[in-house]
Design an enzyme around this catalytic site. Structure first.
Site, PDB file in Angstrom:
ATOM      1  N   SER A 125      39.922  34.167  40.208  1.00  0.00           N
ATOM      2  CA  SER A 125      40.119  35.470  40.845  1.00  0.00           C
ATOM      3  C   SER A 125      41.320  35.415  41.767  1.00  0.00           C
ATOM      4  O   SER A 125      41.728  34.336  42.227  1.00  0.00           O
ATOM      5  CB  SER A 125      38.887  35.859  41.656  1.00  0.00           C
ATOM      6  OG  SER A 125      38.811  35.087  42.849  1.00  0.00           O
ATOM      7  N   ASP A 126      41.879  36.574  42.047  1.00  0.00           N
ATOM      8  CA  ASP A 126      42.811  36.651  43.161  1.00  0.00           C
ATOM      9  C   ASP A 126      42.009  36.555  44.450  1.00  0.00           C
ATOM     10  O   ASP A 126      40.781  36.707  44.462  1.00  0.00           O
ATOM     11  CB  ASP A 126      43.615  37.957  43.104  1.00  0.00           C
ATOM     12  CG  ASP A 126      44.952  37.836  43.817  1.00  0.00           C
ATOM     13  OD1 ASP A 126      45.109  36.947  44.675  1.00  0.00           O
ATOM     14  OD2 ASP A 126      45.857  38.634  43.514  1.00  0.00           O
ATOM     15  N   TRP A 127      42.674  36.341  45.549  1.00  0.00           N
ATOM     16  CA  TRP A 127      42.011  36.073  46.818  1.00  0.00           C
ATOM     17  C   TRP A 127      41.306  37.349  47.309  1.00  0.00           C
ATOM     18  O   TRP A 127      41.944  38.305  47.732  1.00  0.00           O
ATOM     19  CB  TRP A 127      43.026  35.589  47.831  1.00  0.00           C
ATOM     20  CG  TRP A 127      43.249  34.108  47.845  1.00  0.00           C
ATOM     21  CD1 TRP A 127      43.193  33.297  48.937  1.00  0.00           C
ATOM     22  CD2 TRP A 127      43.554  33.246  46.743  1.00  0.00           C
ATOM     23  NE1 TRP A 127      43.441  31.992  48.580  1.00  0.00           N
ATOM     24  CE2 TRP A 127      43.662  31.928  47.229  1.00  0.00           C
ATOM     25  CE3 TRP A 127      43.720  33.457  45.380  1.00  0.00           C
ATOM     26  CZ2 TRP A 127      43.938  30.832  46.418  1.00  0.00           C
ATOM     27  CZ3 TRP A 127      43.994  32.369  44.556  1.00  0.00           C
ATOM     28  CH2 TRP A 127      44.099  31.079  45.081  1.00  0.00           C
ATOM     29  N   GLY A 128      39.973  37.342  47.231  1.00  0.00           N
ATOM     30  CA  GLY A 128      39.205  38.494  47.687  1.00  0.00           C
ATOM     31  C   GLY A 128      39.056  39.591  46.656  1.00  0.00           C
ATOM     32  O   GLY A 128      38.607  40.687  47.000  1.00  0.00           O
TER      33      GLY A 128
END
Length: 573
Positions: free
Chosen positions: A264-267
């Site tokens: 995932s991307d961060w958050g």
């Protein structure tokens, strides 16, 4: 049986057992096929060890299994340089002397070279620096297609042509991964605007996806064998890409044959179960939705099968083995910290990627025998230029546009002068009422709400700061601080003036105790303006407040007089 025979038999049994005792576990045996090694490791791991491995253990690392000698894995932000994080213990132990790195041209410039060989060299060079920094994974390249010039991350991407983007990305990834550093192609997919990026839905039909938005990702998977794909923040046709089984399983895994790590991307992960079922292997830091507690909860309820967990760990382990993370030391201390070859690559990319759009009357190159003075205009000529967010890097050394032009001018006997449309206005600001000293009185606090007594005060000539490595004020770190600047403005001319204030995180502007700009919120860099009429001979109390949470630290304040163009002409005379 006599004693001698007993001793001989005992010795024979010990000798027979020795090779068995000394034999490596299958998962650590480099002579075994990857499939066997992964299967053996999975059979030895506990549920606790598995669920920890598919969730970030820190902002830029994922957990290993210390009990089994499976190492943790460290990533670094890219794609324009190995952006160091504040991990001072690691930094000092490694003997690094510089908290900056070689700053490479933006990927827009790389694509503008139209040169796959240059792309390979770019990836190779940045990969070497990653090895020097002991990084396993580089979070790049970015290949989202330009659909609007207002996208704040366009500079990180490779333009609007799917074919050019795919050729550039393949070269970059091949060069990077030739160093044993895993590339992460991002952001999958259709992440072409930053405004409301966590909740905007890119509604695109399948043909358009295949013709415009997929080609670079597909080429990265099938041609460059990219190690990891990062999902995007946005939704695709109403479903977050991090939770999108058609995108992540049907397209990426089944149709394209991707067998690496899907992170995932961060958050960007919003819910645990849809992400786990949809195909996400590794949730990176921020949202912490696919965490061990949540995963155990859904497993115990029967909503999540252990085969799904094992599949994720399998993807991670087999990719680690392919890149040698299980078997080799990633640190390569033989690579120079400031590698001249890499510096040359960065310069060559910049030169080859520059595009001259217009040269009216063959004005360029400037002819030294006909020109005696050159004006360099604007603050960007004085400072190093870098994008925000994950594309922001601090160069080890840098020559500004003004310094470079001035040096060439000196060689040619041409006077080079820097002017700025609002530099002369600094003469209007004084640190306090009745003072003759120009500048702003700065009060620095080691908290984010300007509370208590300031830890330090000092006069700042202007407010134009990019605190990459802290404020320089003793007692204040690189995050969680605030500053209040006050001054008295004494305009020398009547007229309409525009006040410009911007930065990341929170900022406010007061004029005569009236709050005229208020953006006291966390977030990325943005700017606001306020216009008012000022009268010569009057004084105005100015106050700027700023707080820095985490990440980038930028605060910029200036003012311009409407219709100030005449100043430029006067400055050139």
């Amino acid at each position: 049986m006599n004693m001698k025979l007993k001793v001989m038999l005992l010795g024979l049994s010990i000798m027979t057992a020795l090779p068995v005792c000394a034999q490596k576990p299958v998962y650590l045996d480099t002579n075994k096929p990857i499939e066997e090694r992964v299967k053996d490791a999975l059979n030895r791991m506990t549920l606790e060890e598995k669920v920890k491995m598919i969730h970030a253990q820190s902002k830029f690392s994922s957990a290993g299994v210390p009990r089994l000698g499976i190492p943790e894995v460290w990533a670094t932000d890219g794609p324009h340089g190995i952006r160091p994080e504040v991990l001072w213990d690691e930094w000092n132990q490694a003997g690094w002397t510089n908290d900056s790195c070689i700053a490479y041209p933006a990927l827009t410039c790389l694509a503008a070279t139209w040169n796959p060989e240059m792309s390979y060299l770019y990836g190779k060079s940045i990969g070497e620096e990653a090895r020097y920094r002991k990084k396993d994974i580089l979070l790049g390249p970015g290949v989202n297609i330009y659909r609007t010039p207002l996208n704040g991350r366009n500079f990180e991407y490779m333009g609007e042509d799917p074919y050019l983007t795919s050729r550039t990305a393949v070269g970059y990834i091949n060069g990077l991964q030739a160093n044993g550093v895993m590339a992460v192609i991002k952001h999958f997919t259709a992440n072409f605007q930053e405004y409301d990026r966590n909740y905007i839905s890119s509604d695109i039909d399948e043909r358009t996806l295949n013709e415009i938005y997929f080609p670079a990702f597909k080429a990265a998977v099938q041609e460059a064998k990219v190690g990891s794909v990062m999902s995007s923040y946005n939704l695709l046709n109403g479903t977050w890409t991090t939770h999108h089984p058609w995108l992540l399983r049907t397209v990426l895994r089944d149709q394209w044959g991707f067998d690496g790590i899907l992170m995932s991307d961060w958050g960007s992960t919003h819910y645990c179960l849809p992400a786990a079922q949809g195909g996400l292997d590794l949730e990176m830091a921020g949202g912490e939705k696919m965490n061990p507690d949540s995963l155990r909860y859904f497993i115990n309820r029967g909503d999540l099968d252990m085969n799904v967990i094992d599949e994720k760990v399998q993807h991670i382990l087999q990719t680690m083995i392919k890149f040698g993370f299980m078997d080799n030391e990633q640190l390569d201390s033989s690579i120079p910290e400031d590698n001249p070859a890499s510096v040359k690559t960065a310069l060559d990319v910049a030169r080859e990627g520059m595009v001259l759009l217009k040269n009216e009357e063959n004005l360029l190159p400037l002819k030294a025998d006909k020109i005696k003075k050159v004006a360099v205009v604007g603050q960007n000529a004085l400072r190093y230029l870098t994008g925000g967010g994950s594309g922001r890097v601090t160069p080890i050394h840098y020559v500004s546009f003004y310094e470079g032009i001035k040096a060439v001018g000196a060689q040619k006997g041409v006077e080079v002068k820097y002017i700025d449309e609002y530099d002369h206005l600094d003469d209007d600001v004084y640190v306090a009422s009745g003072s003759d000293e120009h500048g702003f009185n700065g009060e620095y606090f080691n908290n984010t709400d300007l509370s208590g007594a300031p830890i330090a005060t000092k006069v700042d000539a202007n407010i134009n700061f990019n605190f990459q490595n802290g404020t320089g004020v003793e007692g204040i770190g690189t995050s969680n601080y605030s500053v209040r600047w006050t001054a008295e403005l004494r305009p020398m001319e009547d007229g309409e003036y525009v006040f410009h204030l911007g930065g990341d995180d929170g900022f406010r502007l007061y004029i005569d105790d009236k709050k005229v700009i208020d953006d006291w919120n966390p977030g990325q860099e943005r700017y606001k303006t306020y216009e008012m009429r000022l009268s010569a001979g009057k004084t105005y109390a100015v106050k700027i407040e700023y707080y820095q949470g985490t990440g980038v630290a930028i605060i910029d304040f200036y003012w311009t007089k409407v219709g100030a163009d005449d100043y430029f002409q006067a400055s050139l005379n």
